[in-house]
Structure formats: C-alpha cells, structure tokens
Design an enzyme around this catalytic site. Structure first.
Site, PDB file in Angstrom:
ATOM      1  N   LEU A  31      39.928  18.977 -27.799  1.00  0.00           N
ATOM      2  CA  LEU A  31      38.804  18.092 -27.390  1.00  0.00           C
ATOM      3  C   LEU A  31      37.931  18.336 -28.508  1.00  0.00           C
ATOM      4  CD1 LEU A  31      36.945  17.984 -23.886  1.00  0.00           C
ATOM      5  CD2 LEU A  31      35.580  18.873 -25.932  1.00  0.00           C
ATOM      6  N   ASN A  32      37.164  17.222 -28.813  1.00  0.00           N
ATOM      7  CA  ASN A  32      35.860  17.532 -29.356  1.00  0.00           C
ATOM      8  C   ASN A  32      34.755  16.370 -29.079  1.00  0.00           C
ATOM      9  OD1 ASN A  32      37.683  16.151 -31.587  1.00  0.00           O
ATOM     10  ND2 ASN A  32      35.962  15.858 -32.773  1.00  0.00           N
ATOM     11  N   ASP A  33      34.321  15.889 -29.894  1.00  0.00           N
ATOM     12  CA  ASP A  33      32.816  15.062 -29.295  1.00  0.00           C
ATOM     13  C   ASP A  33      33.063  14.284 -28.143  1.00  0.00           C
ATOM     14  OD1 ASP A  33      32.712  15.611 -31.987  1.00  0.00           O
ATOM     15  OD2 ASP A  33      32.231  13.587 -32.975  1.00  0.00           O
ATOM     16  N   ARG A  76      30.656   6.964 -40.006  1.00  0.00           N
ATOM     17  CA  ARG A  76      31.376   6.999 -38.917  1.00  0.00           C
ATOM     18  C   ARG A  76      30.467   6.959 -37.865  1.00  0.00           C
ATOM     19  NH1 ARG A  76      33.168  11.458 -41.758  1.00  0.00           N
ATOM     20  NH2 ARG A  76      32.048  13.145 -41.333  1.00  0.00           N
ATOM     21  N   ASP A  77      31.010   6.977 -36.529  1.00  0.00           N
ATOM     22  CA  ASP A  77      30.254   7.197 -35.229  1.00  0.00           C
ATOM     23  C   ASP A  77      29.282   6.185 -35.142  1.00  0.00           C
ATOM     24  OD1 ASP A  77      31.805   9.595 -35.587  1.00  0.00           O
ATOM     25  OD2 ASP A  77      30.123  10.773 -36.310  1.00  0.00           O
TER      26      ASP A  77
HETATM   27  C1  FRU Z   1      32.237  15.192 -35.266  1.00  0.00           C
HETATM   28  C2  FRU Z   1      33.168  14.752 -36.150  1.00  0.00           C
HETATM   29  C3  FRU Z   1      32.914  12.808 -36.196  1.00  0.00           C
HETATM   30  C4  FRU Z   1      34.034  12.113 -36.164  1.00  0.00           C
HETATM   31  C5  FRU Z   1      34.916  12.927 -35.057  1.00  0.00           C
HETATM   32  C6  FRU Z   1      36.491  13.127 -35.555  1.00  0.00           C
HETATM   33  O1  FRU Z   1      32.527  16.350 -34.410  1.00  0.00           O
HETATM   34  O2  FRU Z   1      33.553  14.814 -37.124  1.00  0.00           O
HETATM   35  O3  FRU Z   1      31.912  12.592 -37.091  1.00  0.00           O
HETATM   36  O4  FRU Z   1      33.791  10.853 -35.706  1.00  0.00           O
HETATM   37  O5  FRU Z   1      34.218  14.226 -35.166  1.00  0.00           O
HETATM   38  O6  FRU Z   1      36.999  13.703 -34.404  1.00  0.00           O
END
Ligand code: FRU
Length: 486
Positions: free
Chosen positions: A28-30, A150-151
């Site tokens: 898991l990340n963001d 991104r994001d």
């Molecule tokens: C932050 C990030 C975001 C990207 C995502 C990819 O942790 O690098 O900028 O969209 O993780 O998993």
C-alpha cells in the site's frame, strides 16, 4: 496460487495492525480519492498486489460510514490502456449527484524507460460500478515542465473546475500546474500556481488544496528538502502552507512558512476530504518511499494513519484523532500519581492495541514520560525533557530497525511545564497527539510480540501523571462483519 500463498503469509505476519487500514497482501502507499459520496466515505489507496515492492500500481477501494470500520470493496482501478501501462498513480475525487469522479495519473514508461505521465478520469456510479475514459484528459505536461507530472487534485469553485497537478520545472524545481475546465473534459492550462516562496525541493507530489476556518491551505509532499533544525529529518516530508488562495487568479499568498505536518518518523502523501458534517478529515500514508520495513518479508507493506480532524489555531494546523475512534475503547485503567526519580509499571493495563491519555506536570524533574512496548530488551520512549525543552520520541530500542541512517530519535521544541499526550498504539505503529493536536508524532514500530509492558517514569526529580489507558477492541467491527480487524 501465488496470491494465495502471499495472502497466507501476510495474514500470519506478527506485524498485522488491529485498527489501521492495511493491504491484505502486497504494498500500500498513498491514500487516493478520499471523499464522501452516496452516504459513505470512499477511500482508495495505491496498491501493488504481488509483494512488498513498488510494482504496477492499482487503486484499491474501501468504504466507511464512521471512519472506524472499513468495508473492503476490492480493486477499483486497474491499468488497462496504453497510457496507463505502468500504473494507475495517485489522485483525488470529486462527488457529483450521481457519480464520484476519480482523477488519477496514468503512468507509462516507453521502451527506453522514459516516463510519460498523463491525467485521466474514471468514475464510480451509485451501483458500485466503475467506468474509465479511454483517453487521458491531459495527455502530457506543458512546455517547460518534466514528466514528473502527477497526483491531480480537482475542486469546483464558482461553477468552474480547477485541477492542481504536482510538477517539476525543466530547471528541477517543484511546482503546481493549474488547469481549468467548465465541463470536466476540456482542460485549459492556466500556468504554474503563483506562490511567493523560494525553491522548495525538486518535485512536488500529492498536492491538496482546501479551506478551514476561513484560511486556505496548500498541502504538499515536496521531494528533496534538507533538514532544518529539528524539522525535515526523514527521507521525505509532507507539509502545508496556510494563506490565501485566489483560485481564479491562480495565486496562493502564503502567510508564514511551510509547516511540516508530522514530527515523527513515518508519514507521507496525506489527503483530506470534507465530511457530511463539514469536518475536514485527513488520512496519510504511515510509511515513507524508498524505505525498507521489517514486515516486507511477510509479503505485505505499509498502512494508513488513523483519520484526523483538522482545524486552525493561531495560523497553525491542528490535527486531532476523529471522535469516532472512541468506539474502539474497551476497559479503561486510570492512574494518578506523582513519581520522584523512579519508574512505575502500569501492570493492570493491556500493552497493545491501546489508547493512552496522559497529562504530565513537572514538579522539578529533568525529564519524564512513558515507555511502551517494553520488555527486557526493547522499549519505545516518549518523554518531555524539561531541562532541554524538548518533546522526544525515541525508537532506538523499539524493536526491528527501520531507516536508522536517518536517526532513531525525533524531537520537537517544547518549553511548557505541562503537556497532554494522546497515544494510539497498534501492533506496529504509534500516533502521538500533543496538546489536542498541536503536533503529531506518527511512526511505525516493529517490537517483538512479547514487548507489551507500559511504564511511567520521572528522572532527577518529580513529575505528576494523570493517565487513562483504554484497551482497544475489535468487537464493534466484527459485529458488522467488516474486516481489517483480524
Ligand atoms: C507518492 C507517489 C505519487 C505517485 C504514487 C505512485 O508516494 O510517488 O507521487 O502518484 O506515489 O505510487
């Protein structure tokens, strides 16, 4: 079969959390697309299913009506099209009457491994189905900016939609790129967000833009900051500007410095949403990029923080655990005592998972605090060093090491003689809220399962303690047969 093995391995891990959102296996990340839609909170997170590494990212979906019990809704977004061949990256959501729009970055690498980032759209319908546009909304970054693009965060302001994308100039400076649209399909580049700050890192990830108590906030995770005093000690950081956002003019006037959001070891890429009752709620990733965690070997990695309610006090961000978490409380154990150059074990209280509320009042000691996850070999220490004027979280002996090169102690200057601390201790983490949210220390910890004892201590003098320890239970969640409490 491989997934079944992974899933068994992860389920058997001694580090599984009791009351935090975690992947059933994989990484898991963001947090992504956090929003209130159709009578519940929807939350997504970055997920790679095949192990504890940053592989091909999907969005995984969970929902909740109370921010405590989360229902597993499964995978929401999977890479399908050429422009998203190397992952569905982070983004935000925007609720309309019948859809929750999901804005995300489509990540692609070409045969030379050059990145091509675009901003794309999917939506969740009320029947739970998810649809996706076949082509991106914004197919590449504007001239003068790199593919670190991104994001997207999207919001509606006076009948116009605005998108804020994390970016980087060709000169390797972090920035926000702003777009506007009146129909969510055609997006016009307005330019970089005008902000009166000097260079802050080489890339800005995960922007969030919102208002609380009449102030505007720009939250970011800038990469490449150097440490400054006690701040920015980790490998990556998240923080916020508070000021005035003139959205139509594309200007953000800051009123003060970039405030680091967390004083602990593991916190990144937070997102917020507005609840149905107008509370602004934040959830973050309780880990860091480029960091190896001890549970990785068990085939799962990382978790999200507990939800925090945001407010502003004297131009500082206040973060409190949401009140709903009180539902987890079971038996309470209370103790009021003055200790003088001694320590006291709280023998009757459970070690984990627990919530601890503690008021310390100095009556002449050098330092005082609490030790938790204690055994003969291990302890994590939270203390107030009255002599030096510091609040300290020390994970030097906390168990399995994590990122020791970045240090094992975090400090925050603190000059008062009394402090109120709220600790949420789960199997492999602690979140400490100082004085009702004036500061937070968020950290992963990987103690031995037997390291469960709790101790209060005062060194070189006296300190008064007023403590309540609640064991935190899983019954509530089991009743509703919602998982994450195993
Ligand atoms: C932050 C990030 C975001 C990207 C995502 C990819 O942790 O690098 O900028 O969209 O993780 O998993």
């Amino acid at each position: 079969m491989e997934l079944e093995n992974l899933s068994h391995k992860a389920a058997a891990s001694v580090w599984r959390q009791a009351f935090h959102i975690q992947p059933k296996y994989g990484l898991l990340n963001d947090p992504n697309g956090f929003g209130w839609f159709d009578g519940k909170y929807h939350l997504f997170y970055q997920w790679f299913l095949l192990g504890a590494v940053h592989g091909l990212k999907h969005w995984y979906h969970v929902t909740s009506i109370d921010l405590v019990n989360w229902k597993d809704e499964g995978v929401a977004l999977t890479p399908e099209y050429d422009h998203e061949s190397h992952g569905i990256f982070s983004g935000s959501s925007l609720a309309s009457k019948d859809k929750l729009y999901l804005f995300y970055t489509a990540n692609k690498r070409d045969s030379d491994w050059v990145r091509h980032s675009s901003q794309a759209l999917a939506w969740l319908n009320k029947d739970g189905s998810i649809e996706k546009l076949e082509k991106p909304l914004i197919s590449k970054p504007p001239e003068g900016y790199t593919d670190n693009f991104r994001d997207p965060k999207v919001l509606k302001h006076e009948r116009m939609y605005y998108m804020f994308v994390g970016g980087q100039t060709d000169e390797q400076t972090g920035c926000i790129l702003t777009y506007q649209s009146n129909d969510l399909s055609n997006w016009l580049f307005k330019g970089p967000l005008g902000i009166n700050v000097e260079r802050l890192g080489f890339m800005w990830e995960c922007p969030d833009v919102f208002s609380i108590d009449g102030k505007d906030l720009l939250m970011l995770s800038p990469q490449g900051l150097s440490s400054k005093g006690h701040q920015f000690q980790n490998v990556y950081h998240s923080g916020t500007f508070i000021g005035e956002h003139q959205i139509a003019e594309n200007i953000f006037r800051t009123a003060g410095e970039f405030q680091e959001l967390d004083c602990g070891f593991d916190f990144y890429a937070p997102q917020t949403t507005l609840g149905p009752d107008n509370r602004r709620i934040l959830i973050g990733w309780m880990d860091l990029p480029d960091t190896i965690y001890p549970a990785d070997v068990d085939g799962w990695a990382n978790c999200l923080t507990i939800p925090r309610e945001l407010s502003i006090k004297q131009n500082r961000l206040i973060q409190k655990p949401v009140a709903e978490l009180m539902k987890l409380r079971q038996e309470a154990y209370k103790i009021e005592i003055e200790l003088v150059s001694e320590q006291l074990e709280i023998a009757n209280a459970n070690g984990r998972p627990v919530e601890i509320h503690l008021i310390l009042t100095n009556v002449g000691c050098e330092q005082a605090g609490i030790k938790f996850n204690v055994s003969e070999q291990e302890e994590t220490v939270l203390l107030l060093n009255f002599a030096e004027g510091h609040l300290v979280l020390d994970r030097t002996l906390a168990g399995q090491p994590i990122a020791e090169d970045d240090g094992t102690i975090r400090r925050k200057p603190y000059m008062e003689t009394t402090v109120e601390l709220t600790l949420f201790i789960d199997t492999s983490s602690v979140e400490v809220f100082v004085n009702q949210g004036e500061a937070v220390f968020t950290s992963r910890l990987f103690p031995n399962p037997d390291s469960q004892r709790l101790k209060l201590f005062a060194e070189d003098g006296g300190c008064k303690f007023d403590a309540t320890v609640w064991s935190l239970g899983s019954e509530f969640s089991k009743e509703l047969s919602l998982n994450f409490f195993q």
